[in-house]
Design a protein around this motif. Structure first.
Motif, PDB file in Angstrom:
ATOM      1  N   ARG A   1       0.822  -1.156  -0.417  1.00 50.27           N
ATOM      2  CA  ARG A   1      -0.198   0.158  -0.443  1.00 50.27           C
ATOM      3  C   ARG A   1       0.987   1.408  -0.295  1.00 50.27           C
ATOM      4  O   ARG A   1       1.238   2.265   0.703  1.00 50.27           O
ATOM      5  N   GLY A   2       1.991   1.287  -0.679  1.00 49.01           N
ATOM      6  CA  GLY A   2       2.838   2.806  -0.875  1.00 49.01           C
ATOM      7  C   GLY A   2       3.473   2.968   0.620  1.00 49.01           C
ATOM      8  O   GLY A   2       4.289   3.806   0.520  1.00 49.01           O
ATOM      9  N   ARG A   3       4.173   1.568   1.350  1.00 52.97           N
ATOM     10  CA  ARG A   3       4.474   1.727   2.085  1.00 52.97           C
ATOM     11  C   ARG A   3       5.528   0.678   2.209  1.00 52.97           C
ATOM     12  O   ARG A   3       4.927  -0.500   2.274  1.00 52.97           O
TER      13      ARG A   3
ATOM     14  N   ARG B   1      -0.996  -6.040  -4.610  1.00 53.86           N
ATOM     15  CA  ARG B   1      -0.607  -5.151  -5.297  1.00 53.86           C
ATOM     16  C   ARG B   1       0.790  -5.337  -4.045  1.00 53.86           C
ATOM     17  O   ARG B   1       1.534  -3.982  -4.715  1.00 53.86           O
ATOM     18  N   ASP B   2       0.825  -6.100  -3.305  1.00 53.88           N
ATOM     19  CA  ASP B   2       1.894  -6.101  -3.237  1.00 53.88           C
ATOM     20  C   ASP B   2       3.656  -6.477  -3.725  1.00 53.88           C
ATOM     21  O   ASP B   2       3.251  -6.857  -4.792  1.00 53.88           O
TER      22      ASP B   2
ATOM     23  N   LEU C   1      11.241   4.624  -3.429  1.00 59.04           N
ATOM     24  CA  LEU C   1       9.866   4.355  -4.097  1.00 59.04           C
ATOM     25  C   LEU C   1       8.608   4.574  -3.179  1.00 59.04           C
ATOM     26  O   LEU C   1       7.766   3.872  -4.209  1.00 59.04           O
ATOM     27  N   GLU C   2       8.531   4.663  -2.517  1.00 61.28           N
ATOM     28  CA  GLU C   2       7.083   5.033  -1.549  1.00 61.28           C
ATOM     29  C   GLU C   2       6.799   5.818  -2.694  1.00 61.28           C
ATOM     30  O   GLU C   2       5.484   6.019  -2.878  1.00 61.28           O
TER      31      GLU C   2
ATOM     32  N   PRO D   1      -1.223   2.824  -6.927  1.00 57.23           N
ATOM     33  CA  PRO D   1      -1.598   1.260  -6.667  1.00 57.23           C
ATOM     34  C   PRO D   1      -1.912   0.242  -7.973  1.00 57.23           C
ATOM     35  O   PRO D   1      -1.686  -0.972  -8.180  1.00 57.23           O
ATOM     36  N   SER D   2      -1.662   1.250  -9.181  1.00 52.70           N
ATOM     37  CA  SER D   2      -1.865   0.145 -11.122  1.00 52.70           C
ATOM     38  C   SER D   2       0.199   0.576 -11.550  1.00 52.70           C
ATOM     39  O   SER D   2      -0.256   0.102 -12.320  1.00 52.70           O
TER      40      SER D   2
END
Length: 222
Positions: free
Chosen positions: A116-118, A144-145, A176-177, A182-183
């Protein structure tokens, strides 16, 4: 079925060389995708041959009906015994269709795990095989991981750059974060990381640059 694993692997040669001393390969199985990064130290041609040999050994082991951890252990056991081990280094990352992930790392930079972007930490077990010590991790992924692997050239791209202190420890994970959506495809993340690493080196990297990205896609994206 490997359609729900989005994968990308690429490497580029250091400035002034035509061949990369790193190897970046993807191996597709019936229900898993495996990324292999191998770093070769030393003179460019020797490093290229060494990295290609180890990558081929891993690919050959993975082509047999054995678990990925057995394939890694087999290859480590085949590496030269005695002498310096600094010239042999690799990362193996595999995602299965059911979301099971396996990571192995021998003398390579830490793998970045995005959810989730973290960036999230994960534990690893240490194993010894002769004079070689490598780490293994097993985890269950969610849709999405993303797993981002890279070689020493990327990890050291910020060395000596005044505006990029602690590049590999702080700025690279933060970059990278910020790049995550998500896509976002695995290819896009890998290309961005290679591009920013090359820029940090003034477009004249003194080390080979290599990345591999594996992303577990939700069913609706397949």
């Amino acid at each position: 079925m490997t359609a729900n694993v989005d994968a990308y692997a690429q490497c580029s040669a250091r400035f002034g060389e035509n061949q990369s001393g790193d190897a970046a390969r993807l191996f597709y199985g019936e229900d898993a995708v495996t990324a292999v990064l191998v770093g070769g130290d030393g003179e460019a041609m020797h490093a290229c041959v060494l990295a290609g040999m180890v990558a081929s050994m891993l690919g050959s082991a993975l082509s047999h009906p054995v678990a990925v951890d057995e394939a890694v252990a087999t290859v480590v056991d085949m590496l030269p015994k005695g002498g310096s081990t600094a010239s042999v280094l690799f990362t193996v990352a595999q995602i299965r269709a059911d979301g099971a992930a396996y990571l192995a790392r021998l003398s390579m930079p830490s793998i970045v795990f995005l959810r989730r972007g973290r960036v999230l930490p994960f534990s690893a077990e240490t194993h010894r095989c002769g004079s070689y010590v490598f780490e293994e991790t097993r985890m269950r992924l969610k849709p999405r991981d993303t797993l981002i692997c890279f070689g020493n050239g990327v990890a050291q791209a910020g060395d000596g750059v005044p505006y990029a202190p602690d590049w590999s420890g702080t700025l690279l994970p933060a970059y990278l974060e910020m790049a995550y959506t998500p896509s976002v495809p695995a290819r896009k993340i890998g290309e961005l990381l290679l591009s920013v690493s090359n820029s940090l080196c003034g477009d004249k990297p003194q080390n080979d640059l290599s990345v591999a990205v594996l992303r577990y896609r939700p069913v609706q994206e397949v």
